[in-house]
Design an enzyme around this catalytic site. Sequence first.
Site, PDB file in Angstrom:
ATOM      1  N   ASN A  62      -1.422   4.545   5.603  1.00 49.25           N
ATOM      2  CA  ASN A  62      -0.236   3.903   4.641  1.00 49.25           C
ATOM      3  C   ASN A  62       1.020   5.121   4.486  1.00 49.25           C
ATOM      4  O   ASN A  62       0.490   6.273   4.557  1.00 49.25           O
ATOM      5  CB  ASN A  62      -0.762   3.362   3.518  1.00 49.25           C
ATOM      6  CG  ASN A  62      -1.524   4.281   2.674  1.00 49.25           C
ATOM      7  OD1 ASN A  62      -2.236   5.036   3.221  1.00 49.25           O
ATOM      8  ND2 ASN A  62      -1.353   4.232   1.231  1.00 49.25           N
ATOM      9  N   GLU A  64       4.431   5.707   2.026  1.00 44.62           N
ATOM     10  CA  GLU A  64       4.984   5.287   0.885  1.00 44.62           C
ATOM     11  C   GLU A  64       6.232   5.883   0.745  1.00 44.62           C
ATOM     12  O   GLU A  64       6.619   6.771   1.802  1.00 44.62           O
ATOM     13  CB  GLU A  64       4.132   5.584  -0.331  1.00 44.62           C
ATOM     14  CG  GLU A  64       2.631   4.985  -0.204  1.00 44.62           C
ATOM     15  CD  GLU A  64       1.742   5.116  -1.550  1.00 44.62           C
ATOM     16  OE1 GLU A  64       2.224   5.950  -2.437  1.00 44.62           O
ATOM     17  OE2 GLU A  64       0.852   4.560  -1.590  1.00 44.62           O
ATOM     18  N   CYS A  73       1.662  -0.481   4.617  1.00 40.41           N
ATOM     19  CA  CYS A  73       0.308  -0.512   4.661  1.00 40.41           C
ATOM     20  C   CYS A  73      -0.122   0.125   5.836  1.00 40.41           C
ATOM     21  O   CYS A  73       0.544   0.016   7.048  1.00 40.41           O
ATOM     22  CB  CYS A  73      -0.286  -1.719   4.415  1.00 40.41           C
ATOM     23  SG  CYS A  73      -0.001  -2.537   2.976  1.00 40.41           S
ATOM     24  N   GLU A  75      -2.721  -0.861   7.676  1.00 40.16           N
ATOM     25  CA  GLU A  75      -2.909  -1.951   8.998  1.00 40.16           C
ATOM     26  C   GLU A  75      -1.461  -2.203   9.560  1.00 40.16           C
ATOM     27  O   GLU A  75      -1.623  -2.337  11.095  1.00 40.16           O
ATOM     28  CB  GLU A  75      -3.476  -3.226   8.354  1.00 40.16           C
ATOM     29  CG  GLU A  75      -4.520  -3.201   7.706  1.00 40.16           C
ATOM     30  CD  GLU A  75      -4.603  -2.774   6.038  1.00 40.16           C
ATOM     31  OE1 GLU A  75      -3.676  -1.861   5.657  1.00 40.16           O
ATOM     32  OE2 GLU A  75      -5.121  -3.117   5.271  1.00 40.16           O
ATOM     33  N   CYS A 110      -3.976  -6.582   2.671  1.00 44.03           N
ATOM     34  CA  CYS A 110      -3.322  -7.296   1.629  1.00 44.03           C
ATOM     35  C   CYS A 110      -2.683  -8.519   2.432  1.00 44.03           C
ATOM     36  O   CYS A 110      -2.964  -8.911   3.793  1.00 44.03           O
ATOM     37  CB  CYS A 110      -2.271  -6.749   1.151  1.00 44.03           C
ATOM     38  SG  CYS A 110      -0.965  -6.284   2.337  1.00 44.03           S
ATOM     39  N   CYS A 113      -0.376  -8.134   5.411  1.00 43.77           N
ATOM     40  CA  CYS A 113      -1.042  -7.465   6.588  1.00 43.77           C
ATOM     41  C   CYS A 113      -2.089  -8.674   7.279  1.00 43.77           C
ATOM     42  O   CYS A 113      -1.881  -8.494   8.505  1.00 43.77           O
ATOM     43  CB  CYS A 113      -1.879  -6.182   6.436  1.00 43.77           C
ATOM     44  SG  CYS A 113      -0.938  -4.862   5.881  1.00 43.77           S
TER      45      CYS A 113
HETATM   46  N1  THU Z   1      -2.514  -0.598   1.408  1.00 45.94           N
HETATM   47  C1  THU Z   1      -2.856  -0.428   2.511  1.00 45.94           C
HETATM   48  O1  THU Z   1      -2.503   0.577   3.353  1.00 45.94           O
HETATM   49  N2  THU Z   1      -3.476  -1.428   2.850  1.00 45.94           N
HETATM   50  C2  THU Z   1      -4.143  -2.469   2.377  1.00 45.94           C
HETATM   51  O2  THU Z   1      -4.939  -3.182   2.861  1.00 45.94           O
HETATM   52  C3  THU Z   1      -3.962  -2.415   0.699  1.00 45.94           C
HETATM   53  C4  THU Z   1      -2.913  -1.573   0.348  1.00 45.94           C
HETATM   54  C5  THU Z   1      -1.742   0.871   0.867  1.00 45.94           C
HETATM   55  C6  THU Z   1      -0.303   0.229   0.492  1.00 45.94           C
HETATM   56  C7  THU Z   1      -0.022   1.384  -0.842  1.00 45.94           C
HETATM   57  O3  THU Z   1       0.541   2.466  -0.073  1.00 45.94           O
HETATM   58  C8  THU Z   1      -1.011   1.691  -1.510  1.00 45.94           C
HETATM   59  O4  THU Z   1      -2.191   1.182  -0.541  1.00 45.94           O
HETATM   60  C9  THU Z   1      -1.446   0.998  -2.527  1.00 45.94           C
HETATM   61  O5  THU Z   1      -1.158  -0.354  -2.547  1.00 45.94           O
END
Ligand code: THU
Length: 164
Positions: A62, A64, A73, A75, A110, A113
């Site tokens: 991920n 940000e 994310c 994925e 999520c 994804c």
């Molecule tokens: N996140 C992911 O990378 N994958 C997921 O399946 C759920 C959430 C990340 C997004 C964000 O950077 C952090 O986790 C908190 O939501």
Amino acid sequence: MKEKELRIRYSVADHPDQLNEKDRKLFLMATQAVSTAYAPYSKFKVGAAVLLADGKVVKGSNQENMAYPSGLCAERVALFSASAGFPGVQVVSIAVAADPLAPDATVTPCGACRQVMMEYEKLYEHPIRIITGAVKGPITVVENAGALLPLSFFDAGLQKEELD
Ligand code: THU
């Protein structure tokens, strides 16, 4: 009016050792990708590893951003990277790992994804196996993305332009 019911089948491993060898190897790669996450805002680091039909593995994590919705994310970073780097090569499976604060937390992709996984599942007409969980377990295994997104937005009549 008819009432209908949808059921999904999934497996849960309490620990990575309980996975089959292929899944365990991919899950380990997702675990390794956790360290590449850029998550200074949520502090929730996630790694992903995508296995392609030719045996290549593409990792992601991920990423940000200060403007929160601009992040992505793990994925989708891995799946988009696989599609951009190796277009036309079928996605076989994806492993997702996170190191959650609660040791027995259930880590699953999520909704956005899941929708992206569905796209590649339909594109390659092949189920994408999903292995997703906390670094040390529990880990959920699902046979295909469609199972994680019942009644999904698909085949809604949008015309896809054929690529050469
Ligand atoms: N996140 C992911 O990378 N994958 C997921 O399946 C759920 C959430 C990340 C997004 C964000 O950077 C952090 O986790 C908190 O939501």
